[in-house]
Design a protein around this motif. Structure first.
Motif, short mmCIF file in Angstrom:
data_model
loop_
_atom_site.label_atom_id
_atom_site.label_comp_id
_atom_site.label_asym_id
_atom_site.label_seq_id
_atom_site.Cartn_x
_atom_site.Cartn_y
_atom_site.Cartn_z
N LEU A 34 -2.33 22.17 -18.83
CA LEU A 34 -3.48 22.36 -19.71
C LEU A 34 -4.60 23.13 -19.02
CD1 LEU A 34 -3.69 18.82 -21.39
CD2 LEU A 34 -2.91 20.97 -22.44
N GLN B 42 -9.24 11.48 -22.54
CA GLN B 42 -8.66 12.72 -22.02
C GLN B 42 -8.17 12.54 -20.58
OE1 GLN B 42 -8.23 15.21 -24.30
NE2 GLN B 42 -9.18 13.73 -25.70
N TYR C 118 -1.47 17.80 -17.12
CA TYR C 118 -2.87 18.13 -16.89
C TYR C 118 -2.99 19.51 -16.24
CZ TYR C 118 -7.73 17.38 -15.29
OH TYR C 118 -9.09 17.48 -15.07
#
Length: 380
Positions: free
Chosen positions: A231, A352, A228
Motif C-alpha cells: 500500500l 488502519q 502495508y
C-alpha cells in the motif's frame, strides 16, 4: 568430546528437516496474505485464514503426552510433514474462504506435531550444559532457510504464479521427509505417562507468558507488513524478511552462549528494546531503505527472544517432561500468533495499518518491563 557430541548424524538430519519445513512456513508468510488479497478476502478474513494454523497447532499439542506414549518421534514427524503436504496441494485448488481455512487447519495439525517433535528430537541430542548453544545452532538452520524463503517465494509468484509457488513448497516438503526418514530412532528409557508433566504447569508461566506476547507481535509483522508495504508502494518487502533472517542467523550463537553463561535477563532486555524500535519504524516506513533497517531490528529481536525463551524452558524441565513442556511453550506462541492475526486484522479495519503497528509498539514497551520482571524473579 562431550561438547561436540551433539553434532551427530541424527542431529544434522533433524536440523536439516526442521530447516526445510520452516522454509516452507516462511515462504508462506509473505505470500499467503497476498494470495488471500488476490482472492478478494478482507483484512479480517486474511487474519483468520493466516491465523487458523496456530489454533489447530495449539489443539494438536494438547495430545502430546498421548502421542509420545503411542508413537516414536520419527513417525510423528513423518505424519506432520504429510499434513503440511496435504495443505500445500489444496491451497491452489480451493478458492473459497471456508475451504481455505479448513486447509489451514490441516496445515496447523502438521505444524503442531512437527514443531513439537523437531525441537524435542534436537534437544534429546544435546548435553545438558550446552542446551542454549545447541538450540541456537539448531535455530540457525531455520534462520538460514528463512533468509532465502521470502526472496524465493516472492520471486516465484512474481515471475511465474501462485500455483508454481505451491508446487515449490511441495518439493521442499518432500526433501524434509527424506531427511527425517534418514534418521535412526535413539534408544530411550521407558517413561510412564502417569509421571509426565501436566499439560499446564505453572512452572512455565513466565516463559509462556513472554512467548505468547511475542507471538502477538510477530503475527502483526509477518501477516500485515507485506500488505502495508504494498500500500505504501514499497518494493523491498522480500529484503525486509531476508535481512531479518540474516540478522537472526548472526545473533543466535551469541545469544546461546550468553544464555548458558548468564541466563535470559540480559538477552531479553536488549532484544525487547530492539523489537519495540522495529515496530515504530515499520509504522512510519515511507522508504525502502527504512523498511530494510526495520527488518534488521526485527530480525535481531526475533533471533534472540524465541530461542532464549525455548532454551530457558529446556533448562528448568526434566528430560522426561520435555515433550509436554515444549507443547505448552509452543502452544503459547501459536495462541499469540493465532489471536494476534485475528484481532489485529479486525483492528486494521478500524484504525488502519499504521495505527495497528503503533499499538504493537506500545505493547512492545510493556513487553520490556515484563521481560525484566519475570526474568529477574524466575532466573534459570
Amino acid at each position: 568430546m562431550k561438547e561436540t557430541s551433539y553434532w551427530s548424524r541424527n542431529f544434522i538430519l533433524i536440523l536439516i528437516g526442521n530447516a526445510l519445513l520452516f522454509m516452507v512456513y516462511n515462504m508462506q508468510v509473505p505470500v499467503l496474505p497476498l494470495f488471500g488479497k488476490k482472492l478478494g478476502l478482507t483484512p479480517a478474513q486474511i487474519g483468520i485464514f493466516v491465523g487458523a494454523i496456530m489454533f489447530a497447532a495449539l489443539l494438536t499439542r494438547l495430545f502430546v503426552p498421548w502421542f509420545s506414549g503411542k508413537f516414536s518421534k520419527k513417525v510423528l514427524l513423518v505424519v506432520g510433514i504429510l499434513l503440511y503436504l496435504l495443505a500445500s496441494v489444496g491451497y491452489p485448488l480451493l478458492g473459497s474462504f471456508g475451504l481455505l481455512v479448513l486447509l489451514r487447519l490441516f496445515n496447523g495439525l502438521g505444524h503442531g506435531i512437527t514443531t513439537t517433535y523437531f525441537a524435542t528430537s534436537a534437544a534429546a541430542e544435546l548435553p545438558a550444559n550446552k542446551i542454549g548453544e545447541g538450540m541456537g545452532y539448531f535455530g540457525i538452520g531455520t534462520m538460514v532457510t528463512a533468509s532465502l524463503a521470502p526472496l524465493l517465494a516472492l520471486a516465484i509468484v512474481q515471475q511465474f504464479s501462485f500455483t508454481a509457488f505451491f508446487l515449490s513448497c511441495i518439493g521442499i516438503l518432500f526433501a524434509a521427509m527424506l531427511a527425517i526418514l534418514g534418521t535412526s530412532q535413539p534408544k530411550q528409557p521407558v517413561i510412564h505417562t502417569a509421571k509426565k508433566a501436566a499439560i499446564f504447569d505453572r512452572q512455565f508461566i513466565p516463559q509462556c507468558s513472554l512467548v505468547f506476547i511475542l507471538g502477538v507481535l510477530m503475527s502483526g509483522v509477518m501477516t500485515f507488513t507485506p500488505i502495508y508495504a504494498q500500500l505504501k508502494h514499497l518494493t523491498a518487502i522480500s529484503w525486509f524478511f531476508f535481512v531479518a533472517a540474516v540478522a537472526g542467523v548472526v545473533i543466535r550463537p551469541i545469544v546461546g552462549r550468553s544464555f548458558d553463561q548468564r541466563g535470559p535477563r540480559l538477552v531479553l532486555l536488549i532484544s525487547t528494546v530492539l523489537l519495540t524500535v522495529g515496530m515504530v519504524m515499520i509504522a512510519f516506513i515511507d522508504r525502502n531503505w527504512l523498511l530494510v533497517v526495520a527488518g534488521i531490528f526485527y530480525g535481531v529481536a526475533d533471533g534472540a527472544i524465541y530461542p532464549t525463551l525455548q532454551a530457558w524452558v529446556f533448562k528448568v524441565t526434566s528430560v522426561e517432561n520435555r515433550d509436554t513442556a515444549t507443547g505448552m511453550f509452543l502452544n503459547s506462541y501459536d495462541l499469540g500468533m493465532g489471536l494476534g492475526a485475528v484481532v489485529l486484522g479486525a483492528l486494521v479495519e478500524d484504525i488502519q495499518y499504521q495505527g495497528m503497528f503503533l499499538v504493537l509498539a506500545v505493547v512492545g514497551l510493556i513487553y520490556i518491563g515484563l521481560s525484566l520482571g519475570l526474568s529477574r524473579r524466575w532466573l534459570a
